[in-house]
Design a protein around this motif. Sequence first.
Motif, PDB file in Angstrom:
ATOM      1  N   GLY A   1     -40.471  -7.509 -13.832  1.00 53.85           N
ATOM      2  CA  GLY A   1     -39.718  -6.972 -14.955  1.00 53.85           C
ATOM      3  C   GLY A   1     -38.322  -6.493 -14.646  1.00 53.85           C
ATOM      4  N   VAL A   2     -37.818  -6.769 -13.436  1.00 52.72           N
ATOM      5  CA  VAL A   2     -36.476  -6.339 -13.040  1.00 52.72           C
ATOM      6  C   VAL A   2     -35.748  -7.533 -12.442  1.00 52.72           C
ATOM      7  CG1 VAL A   2     -35.122  -4.766 -11.613  1.00 52.72           C
ATOM      8  CG2 VAL A   2     -37.325  -4.016 -12.533  1.00 52.72           C
ATOM      9  N   SER A   3     -34.500  -7.732 -12.834  1.00 51.20           N
ATOM     10  CA  SER A   3     -33.707  -8.811 -12.272  1.00 51.20           C
ATOM     11  C   SER A   3     -33.301  -8.451 -10.843  1.00 51.20           C
ATOM     12  CB  SER A   3     -32.452  -9.051 -13.121  1.00 51.20           C
ATOM     13  OG  SER A   3     -31.622 -10.028 -12.535  1.00 51.20           O
ATOM     14  N   ASN A   4     -33.639  -9.327  -9.898  1.00 51.53           N
ATOM     15  CA  ASN A   4     -33.340  -9.077  -8.490  1.00 51.53           C
ATOM     16  C   ASN A   4     -32.625 -10.269  -7.874  1.00 51.53           C
ATOM     17  OD1 ASN A   4     -34.856  -6.429  -7.698  1.00 51.53           O
ATOM     18  ND2 ASN A   4     -36.319  -7.594  -8.926  1.00 51.53           N
ATOM     19  N   GLN A   5     -31.673  -9.953  -6.993  1.00 43.91           N
ATOM     20  CA  GLN A   5     -30.953 -10.981  -6.255  1.00 43.91           C
ATOM     21  C   GLN A   5     -30.946 -10.594  -4.772  1.00 43.91           C
ATOM     22  OE1 GLN A   5     -29.042  -9.331  -8.911  1.00 43.91           O
ATOM     23  NE2 GLN A   5     -30.080 -10.703 -10.333  1.00 43.91           N
ATOM     24  N   TYR A   6     -31.015 -11.607  -3.915  1.00 45.23           N
ATOM     25  CA  TYR A   6     -31.168 -11.352  -2.487  1.00 45.23           C
ATOM     26  C   TYR A   6     -30.211 -12.236  -1.674  1.00 45.23           C
ATOM     27  CZ  TYR A   6     -35.665  -9.776  -4.391  1.00 45.23           C
ATOM     28  OH  TYR A   6     -36.652  -9.178  -5.148  1.00 45.23           O
ATOM     29  N   ARG A   7     -29.798 -11.666  -0.547  1.00 42.00           N
ATOM     30  CA  ARG A   7     -29.059 -12.429   0.455  1.00 42.00           C
ATOM     31  C   ARG A   7     -29.768 -12.238   1.800  1.00 42.00           C
ATOM     32  NH1 ARG A   7     -23.686 -10.903   3.804  1.00 42.00           N
ATOM     33  NH2 ARG A   7     -23.321 -12.954   4.747  1.00 42.00           N
ATOM     34  N   PHE A   8     -29.813 -13.321   2.602  1.00 44.29           N
ATOM     35  CA  PHE A   8     -30.445 -13.260   3.913  1.00 44.29           C
ATOM     36  C   PHE A   8     -29.448 -13.720   4.976  1.00 44.29           C
ATOM     37  CE2 PHE A   8     -33.686 -13.863   0.728  1.00 44.29           C
ATOM     38  CZ  PHE A   8     -34.622 -12.885   1.057  1.00 44.29           C
ATOM     39  N   VAL A   9     -29.343 -12.942   6.041  1.00 45.77           N
ATOM     40  CA  VAL A   9     -28.431 -13.246   7.142  1.00 45.77           C
ATOM     41  C   VAL A   9     -29.277 -13.524   8.375  1.00 45.77           C
ATOM     42  CG1 VAL A   9     -26.461 -12.453   8.495  1.00 45.77           C
ATOM     43  CG2 VAL A   9     -26.724 -11.694   6.118  1.00 45.77           C
ATOM     44  N   LEU A  10     -29.061 -14.669   9.005  1.00 45.74           N
ATOM     45  CA  LEU A  10     -29.898 -15.126  10.110  1.00 45.74           C
ATOM     46  C   LEU A  10     -29.127 -15.068  11.425  1.00 45.74           C
ATOM     47  CD1 LEU A  10     -32.558 -16.512  11.046  1.00 45.74           C
ATOM     48  CD2 LEU A  10     -31.478 -18.706  10.488  1.00 45.74           C
ATOM     49  N   TYR A  11     -29.781 -14.484  12.433  1.00 43.40           N
ATOM     50  CA  TYR A  11     -29.226 -14.436  13.793  1.00 43.40           C
ATOM     51  C   TYR A  11     -30.174 -15.182  14.719  1.00 43.40           C
ATOM     52  CZ  TYR A  11     -26.318 -10.653  11.940  1.00 43.40           C
ATOM     53  OH  TYR A  11     -25.443  -9.901  11.194  1.00 43.40           O
ATOM     54  N   LEU A  12     -29.630 -16.087  15.521  1.00 40.03           N
ATOM     55  CA  LEU A  12     -30.418 -16.851  16.483  1.00 40.03           C
ATOM     56  C   LEU A  12     -29.969 -16.481  17.887  1.00 40.03           C
ATOM     57  CD1 LEU A  12     -32.491 -19.053  17.124  1.00 40.03           C
ATOM     58  CD2 LEU A  12     -30.664 -20.763  16.837  1.00 40.03           C
ATOM     59  N   ASN A  13     -30.867 -15.834  18.628  1.00 42.16           N
ATOM     60  CA  ASN A  13     -30.558 -15.343  19.978  1.00 42.16           C
ATOM     61  C   ASN A  13     -29.297 -14.485  19.980  1.00 42.16           C
ATOM     62  OD1 ASN A  13     -32.798 -16.693  21.190  1.00 42.16           O
ATOM     63  ND2 ASN A  13     -31.629 -18.605  21.145  1.00 42.16           N
ATOM     64  N   GLY A  14     -29.201 -13.626  18.973  1.00 41.84           N
ATOM     65  CA  GLY A  14     -28.095 -12.689  18.877  1.00 41.84           C
ATOM     66  C   GLY A  14     -26.817 -13.243  18.291  1.00 41.84           C
ATOM     67  N   VAL A  15     -26.808 -14.525  17.907  1.00 38.74           N
ATOM     68  CA  VAL A  15     -25.606 -15.164  17.366  1.00 38.74           C
ATOM     69  C   VAL A  15     -25.788 -15.404  15.865  1.00 38.74           C
ATOM     70  CG1 VAL A  15     -24.087 -17.181  17.476  1.00 38.74           C
ATOM     71  CG2 VAL A  15     -25.115 -16.265  19.571  1.00 38.74           C
ATOM     72  N   LEU A  16     -24.791 -14.988  15.079  1.00 38.94           N
ATOM     73  CA  LEU A  16     -24.842 -15.182  13.632  1.00 38.94           C
ATOM     74  C   LEU A  16     -24.820 -16.666  13.288  1.00 38.94           C
ATOM     75  CD1 LEU A  16     -24.574 -14.136  10.663  1.00 38.94           C
ATOM     76  CD2 LEU A  16     -22.091 -14.187  11.019  1.00 38.94           C
ATOM     77  N   VAL A  17     -25.773 -17.103  12.471  1.00 40.93           N
ATOM     78  CA  VAL A  17     -25.797 -18.481  11.971  1.00 40.93           C
ATOM     79  C   VAL A  17     -24.867 -18.573  10.773  1.00 40.93           C
ATOM     80  CG1 VAL A  17     -27.225 -20.276  10.911  1.00 40.93           C
ATOM     81  CG2 VAL A  17     -28.125 -18.905  12.808  1.00 40.93           C
ATOM     82  N   LYS A  18     -23.912 -19.498  10.811  1.00 41.16           N
ATOM     83  CA  LYS A  18     -22.902 -19.601   9.763  1.00 41.16           C
ATOM     84  C   LYS A  18     -23.425 -20.376   8.561  1.00 41.16           C
ATOM     85  CE  LYS A  18     -19.020 -19.427  12.999  1.00 41.16           C
ATOM     86  NZ  LYS A  18     -17.819 -20.151  13.497  1.00 41.16           N
ATOM     87  N   ARG A  19     -24.440 -19.852   7.956  1.00 41.18           N
ATOM     88  CA  ARG A  19     -25.008 -20.469   6.754  1.00 41.18           C
ATOM     89  C   ARG A  19     -25.408 -19.345   5.822  1.00 41.18           C
ATOM     90  NH1 ARG A  19     -27.192 -25.050   4.428  1.00 41.18           N
ATOM     91  NH2 ARG A  19     -26.042 -26.233   5.984  1.00 41.18           N
TER      92      ARG A  19
END
Length: 270
Positions: free
Chosen positions: A156-174
């Motif tokens: 019953g509530v509008s929700n939006q999400y973002r996910f940030v992925l790190y692989l072996n401590g390095v930010l994945v640029k996606r």
Amino acid sequence: MKNSINCIIYLLIVSFLSSCERVIELELRDDIGRLVIEANFHDQQGAQTVRLSTNVRFSEPNTYPPVTGAQVSVEDDAGNTYIFKEGPAGIYTTDTVAGVYGRTYSLKVLTGDTTFSARSKMPSRVKLDSITARKDEFGDNENARIISVHYQDPPGVSNQYRFVLYLNGVLVKRDFVNDDRFSDGRSVELDLPLGDDDDDLEVLPGDRVEVEMQCIDKPIYTYWYSLASQQGSDGPGGSVTPADPPTNITPTSLGYFSAHTTERKSITVK
């Protein structure tokens, strides 16, 4: 003249239809030197950060000249004002503070003779239950894994999400985003697949994977969704992209101001 134009159009259409592998090159704008604002205000106790820089040509390395000497502040709808101080060039931070769910935060950045402003409402927190890894059944490497996140969307509530992925401590640029248009009130399992533009990265057994889950408001979802839709750019940095994502900053600049919740979990891939 009209027949010549029609002939050219016809040849272009035939050429396109005859080769599915043809690459259509976009003409990138050379609109450089614009202000880039990357501003975050989260719910965890600690320093909040605003990064100011100017953009560069799309073909240039990802080094963005910092914008120094600006006046930066954030005010919430409860009357609290937070002053940001410049540390390293172009990076402005507050003293230790935590954002509050449900409050609306207003950013002001004065640089030169121009004041830039933006507003963002911090949503309620949604818990990140777990992250898992499974074999990529359709990939070329039988050892490759796909990372998935698991959470329960509130009904019953509008929700939006973002996910940030790190692989072996390095930010994945996606950029990974999701909303609950088709999953309101449901248990969600969302894959975070790497793409061809991720520098040939693969998730393999023994890798350490960390995921940050952010609950974001609708304008910020639109911003990240726009970037995710044109992957191949360098994400939210200052490069000129084929289409600038819709910002919540006035007057229009590059970047965003996001008041969001944040939670991190990590696993060692098996």
